[in-house]
Enzyme design. Structure first.
Site, PDB file in Angstrom:
ATOM      1  N   CYS A   9       0.867  -1.172   0.000  1.00 11.53           N
ATOM      2  CA  CYS A   9       0.000   0.000   0.000  1.00 11.53           C
ATOM      3  C   CYS A   9       0.907   1.227   0.000  1.00 11.53           C
ATOM      4  O   CYS A   9       2.071   1.116  -0.379  1.00 11.53           O
ATOM      5  CB  CYS A   9      -0.985  -0.024   1.170  1.00 11.53           C
ATOM      6  SG  CYS A   9      -0.254   0.206   2.810  1.00 11.53           S
ATOM      7  N   ASN A  12       2.572   1.466   4.263  1.00 14.12           N
ATOM      8  CA  ASN A  12       2.834   0.190   4.928  1.00 14.12           C
ATOM      9  C   ASN A  12       2.552   0.239   6.425  1.00 14.12           C
ATOM     10  O   ASN A  12       3.249  -0.366   7.222  1.00 14.12           O
ATOM     11  CB  ASN A  12       4.263  -0.280   4.643  1.00 14.12           C
ATOM     12  CG  ASN A  12       4.526  -1.736   5.031  1.00 14.12           C
ATOM     13  OD1 ASN A  12       5.599  -2.046   5.529  1.00 14.12           O
ATOM     14  ND2 ASN A  12       3.585  -2.620   4.798  1.00 14.12           N
ATOM     15  N   CYS A  14      -1.157   0.559   7.335  1.00 11.23           N
ATOM     16  CA  CYS A  14      -2.589   0.257   7.478  1.00 11.23           C
ATOM     17  C   CYS A  14      -2.997  -0.955   6.649  1.00 11.23           C
ATOM     18  O   CYS A  14      -3.079  -2.068   7.154  1.00 11.23           O
ATOM     19  CB  CYS A  14      -3.453   1.451   7.069  1.00 11.23           C
ATOM     20  SG  CYS A  14      -3.223   2.952   8.021  1.00 11.23           S
ATOM     21  N   ARG A  15      -3.253  -0.715   5.371  1.00 10.80           N
ATOM     22  CA  ARG A  15      -3.836  -1.749   4.514  1.00 10.80           C
ATOM     23  C   ARG A  15      -2.922  -2.939   4.274  1.00 10.80           C
ATOM     24  O   ARG A  15      -3.352  -4.090   4.426  1.00 10.80           O
ATOM     25  CB  ARG A  15      -4.261  -1.139   3.175  1.00 10.80           C
ATOM     26  CG  ARG A  15      -5.405  -0.142   3.314  1.00 10.80           C
ATOM     27  CD  ARG A  15      -5.691   0.579   2.024  1.00 10.80           C
ATOM     28  NE  ARG A  15      -4.653   1.576   1.763  1.00 10.80           N
ATOM     29  CZ  ARG A  15      -4.622   2.344   0.694  1.00 10.80           C
ATOM     30  NH1 ARG A  15      -5.551   2.223  -0.240  1.00 10.80           N
ATOM     31  NH2 ARG A  15      -3.674   3.246   0.531  1.00 10.80           N
ATOM     32  N   SER A  16      -1.687  -2.703   3.874  1.00 12.60           N
ATOM     33  CA  SER A  16      -0.825  -3.845   3.547  1.00 12.60           C
ATOM     34  C   SER A  16      -0.452  -4.683   4.768  1.00 12.60           C
ATOM     35  O   SER A  16      -0.427  -5.914   4.669  1.00 12.60           O
ATOM     36  CB  SER A  16       0.409  -3.418   2.752  1.00 12.60           C
ATOM     37  OG  SER A  16       1.186  -2.474   3.422  1.00 12.60           O
ATOM     38  N   ASP A 127      -8.227   3.780   1.644  1.00 19.32           N
ATOM     39  CA  ASP A 127      -7.248   4.031   2.698  1.00 19.32           C
ATOM     40  C   ASP A 127      -7.978   4.490   3.962  1.00 19.32           C
ATOM     41  O   ASP A 127      -8.619   5.539   3.957  1.00 19.32           O
ATOM     42  CB  ASP A 127      -6.262   5.101   2.224  1.00 19.32           C
ATOM     43  CG  ASP A 127      -5.090   5.284   3.163  1.00 19.32           C
ATOM     44  OD1 ASP A 127      -5.099   4.720   4.280  1.00 19.32           O
ATOM     45  OD2 ASP A 127      -4.151   6.010   2.784  1.00 19.32           O
TER      46      ASP A 127
END
Length: 163
Positions: A9, A12, A14-16, A127
């Site tokens: 993401c 690096n 939150c999402r990933s 996000d």
């Protein structure tokens, strides 16, 4: 040789890391620990060395996933050791395909939600960074929905390497 997947993401945090944690759990549940390896990175290095966003950690841990993580920036030299690069939105897809040293490497980059048959046409995972805790929960739901399809997609290739 293990089948290697990297989730990417922007920062690096939150999402990933959420995708990495969920997918690692799926790997263990499927008995593919050691056959499939997973990690994560960001397209930008703003948060390199930081832990995951505390809201991401809280949502992960509340749902039975590991929350430990240290952010890092994606290095194009990693393409050679990776089998698949899973990105969380179309901006990451464009960025990593541009960074790929070869067309073969660019072809390794895929959107996570493309593995969710219920995703429809919008394949971006929004996000949650500027949102509320509910946005992190929504992110987790999207990641979980795609993780089973991703595992199914790579299972045969990964198991073939273990044989």
């Amino acid at each position: 040789m293990a089948y290697r997947v990297c989730f990417v993401c922007t920062g690096n945090i939150c999402r990933s890391p959420m995708a990495e944690s969920v997918f690692r759990s799926r790997i263990v549940e499927a008995g593919l620990d050691g056959v499939v390896e997973t990690d994560s990175a960001g397209t930008d290095g703003w948060h390199a060395g930081d832990g995951a966003d505390p809201r991401a950690v809280a949502v992960l841990e509340e749902n039975g996933y590991a929350g430990d993580h240290t952010a890092r920036r994606f290095d194009p030299s990693w393409f050679g050791r990776l089998d698949l690069v899973i990105v969380l939105d179309t901006s990451h897809l464009r960025t990593l395909r541009r960074l790929a040293p070869t067309q073969r490497d660019a072809d390794k980059v895929r959107l996570l939600r493309s593995y969710d048959p219920g995703a429809g046409d919008d394949l971006d995972v929004p996000d949650p960074y500027y949102g509320e805790t509910d946005d992190f929960s929504t992110c987790l739901e999207m990641v979980e929905a795609a993780s089973d399809g991703l595992l199914s997609s790579i299972r045969e290739q990964a198991e073939g390497r273990a044989a």
